[in-house]
Design an enzyme around this catalytic site. Sequence first.
Site, PDB file in Angstrom:
ATOM      1  N   ALA A  44       0.863  -1.136   0.019  1.00 47.25           N
ATOM      2  CA  ALA A  44      -0.105   0.019   0.028  1.00 47.25           C
ATOM      3  C   ALA A  44       0.640   1.287  -0.044  1.00 47.25           C
ATOM      4  O   ALA A  44       2.115   1.119   0.213  1.00 47.25           O
ATOM      5  CB  ALA A  44      -1.117   0.083   0.956  1.00 47.25           C
ATOM      6  N   CYS A  45       0.258   2.460  -0.371  1.00 48.33           N
ATOM      7  CA  CYS A  45       0.886   3.603  -0.208  1.00 48.33           C
ATOM      8  C   CYS A  45       1.288   4.054   0.973  1.00 48.33           C
ATOM      9  O   CYS A  45       0.756   3.517   2.011  1.00 48.33           O
ATOM     10  CB  CYS A  45       0.187   4.840  -0.905  1.00 48.33           C
ATOM     11  SG  CYS A  45      -0.582   4.368  -2.648  1.00 48.33           S
ATOM     12  N   GLY A  46       2.196   4.964   1.174  1.00 52.49           N
ATOM     13  CA  GLY A  46       2.588   5.601   2.461  1.00 52.49           C
ATOM     14  C   GLY A  46       2.273   6.836   2.530  1.00 52.49           C
ATOM     15  O   GLY A  46       2.626   7.604   1.558  1.00 52.49           O
ATOM     16  N   ASN A 313      -4.482   6.481   0.343  1.00 49.47           N
ATOM     17  CA  ASN A 313      -3.977   5.080   0.302  1.00 49.47           C
ATOM     18  C   ASN A 313      -4.803   4.193   0.341  1.00 49.47           C
ATOM     19  O   ASN A 313      -5.645   3.880   1.335  1.00 49.47           O
ATOM     20  CB  ASN A 313      -2.952   5.024   1.493  1.00 49.47           C
ATOM     21  CG  ASN A 313      -2.336   3.557   1.777  1.00 49.47           C
ATOM     22  OD1 ASN A 313      -2.606   2.617   0.887  1.00 49.47           O
ATOM     23  ND2 ASN A 313      -2.185   3.223   3.264  1.00 49.47           N
TER      24      ASN A 313
END
Length: 773
Positions: A44-46, A313
């Site tokens: 997942a994105c940060g 996210n």
Amino acid sequence: MVVVRSSLRWSHGITTGLWAWRKTTEVDSNFWETERALTTERDACGVGFIANPKLAPSHAVLQLGLSALSCMEHRGACGGDRISGDGAGIMTQIPRPLFADFYSSTHNPSDGAANNGESNNKKEVRGVGMVFLPRNAERRQAVQTVLEDVCRANELDFVGWREVPVNPDVLGPLARQAMPSIYQFFVQPPSRQLASDDDESGDDFERTLYLVRRRFSVELDQRGLLSPPPTQETKDKAKEEEEKDNVTVYVASFSSRTIVYKGMVQAEVLPQFYLDLQDDNYKTQFVLYHRRFSTNTNPQWQLAQPMRVVGHNGEINTLLGNVNWIKAREAAKSRPYQREIKSINNGKDSTFSMAINGDNMVTLDSNAENEEDDDDDDYGKVDTDDLVDSRATSNIVELCNTQDIPAVLEPLVDVATRSDSANLDAVFELMTMSRHRAPCALMALVPAAYHNDHPEYVNTNVADFYQFHGGLLEAWDGPALLVFSDGKSIGASLDRNGLRPARYSMDDEGTVYVMSETGVIPGLDDQRIVQKGRLGPGQMINVDLTTGEFKDNVRIKQEIAKRHPYGEWLARQRVNLDRLDFSSDRLYEDDATATYAQATFGWSLEDINMQIADMAGSAKETTYSMGDDAPLSVLSEYPHPLYNYFKQRFAQVTNPPIDPLREGVVMSLVMTLGKKQSIYKVSEKGARLIHLDSPILNSAEMEALSKLAPPHRNNGFAQATISTRYPLSNGPTGLKEALDALCDQAVQLVRKEKVEVLILSDKASAAAVLEET
């Protein structure tokens, strides 16, 4: 014993649009491998933010944010060249000291330190645009001219251009090949707004900047400058590559409050590429950061995050439905009638007749009420050419169809050219421009799980808020951690499932740190932390950038929910259709007709014996082996139920299976029937709906629904039934003709006869009708 094995694994970094092989070394060990766990966790994105509006703007806040961003690198993805990133970026306050040359020569940027970095003098306010321009000098100059002309046509005093200092040498080959020319431009507020005392908050100026930004692409597209031109082949391949222009013009931000620096880079490369971020004059009170892991779109410079108000996210799995419903909501904002109405234009009253289809004019519902100004009910004919007047811009945003006026504004949503995050950002931004506070808009867009006596919301006005807005707006659903800022507040919210991590801390100076995981803020002293925790499913935190107040989930939601008496509105206006037992009466009395009807609608003996009989006998869902080897319904020679023709289109890369039976705590089938009011203007009329616990109704419930027609209380809900059957004798073209006729009939019933509930029925009155239609 330790066993080392080498393997090939698919990498999800898709900068080139292709999957790239990446060789990895896996180690089986009895020991906990800390570094390995961090470097291989790419799910997942940060995202996160750092904010402290109680202190003066400083470069230290920016440095902390960039350090936190670099620590999120393991959450992002890279392309096949191992250097180009899926995307990284930050959003901050506008760093006035850095742009001192574009502000008043008599203004000392440090004077605003005690005033959140802003001047009290409206003449010293600037709108700052961050724009990705073509690399080709001739096309770039043409685009710049158009942007200047649009600004001046809308009374924005154009101050000048600034080429953003960058270092392309740190980019990977793929990112450099797609890199735009990056410029900033500065404008002053229109003189009409400067002369007015009604815009102390700066909201009118922000709304003008927002509308002008959406006007840019219309003018550019009309001149063929928005998208890159076809490549002209030449014998000189080196020169051809040098002059190749594959950049679509994109405005990353245009605001008097915030600015976005982003690109197709890795986290650590962002400050190396944007030299502004190394300048000590870049001072801010907050920084919102994002490292991207693309799952449903190819990486592009404009799709890097944060967007204009949101850093996301996760994924929006209901995207297609959300976009279609937003289009319908926007279309419903126009009212096609003509009447004498009072218009207020710059304080001068005039009376005129509203044109139904005037050029660049939109008709309005004079009964619509504003969330903030409920007594404002004198709405006139909106001149969509006026993007300056406070009343005009409010009406454009709140009462006009901003999706389908392509000669005036770019479409609000577009699945063809934007990611799910970009579409969510666009709707969220429009809601904040319609005087919804940012937390309020996000509560409506991404609601918490307030059903089933949730302990946090049961018997509270927060649950009333969610029930009210659930009738106006479909939830943007999917795993999501959202950090957001409209320049007036900054916050974070988690989706109702809580499938993305989010932690926060606050120190003794009031600085708030939000991050996808702990440990990303360098030098954070635990002894100075006065509050910390994590966001649970559906929870939100918010920091007011004006007062500096930190508001936890309960406080911010209670504050929002108390603004209107949602519970009273629901009690007076909403009608509940309760669940009823199934009727024992048969739909068709004889077996022959019933069997024929089952075959007509695609039911086979296998369906009846293996599924229907099993579920009826065991009172639970049928369980059988995984997999579906049946041919696609559209290619089958046999009839199928309607829902067999629908297939999932949007990827669900990181989501577990979910349904309302096993996951009733966070999922609901509740829906509403009736006329949906505007999501941009809150009034009691929005509660006048029929509430259903499930979209599947039995015959007894359908009978109860029919009794809600006039003269039921509150004038009832006008209903009409349309048959979906059509003569087989009309041949294959008869289906299209029948669909067109059905749509026309539905429109006429709603518009002319004010029908609020349409019932589509495929029931045949007899076996002969089944055979002939």
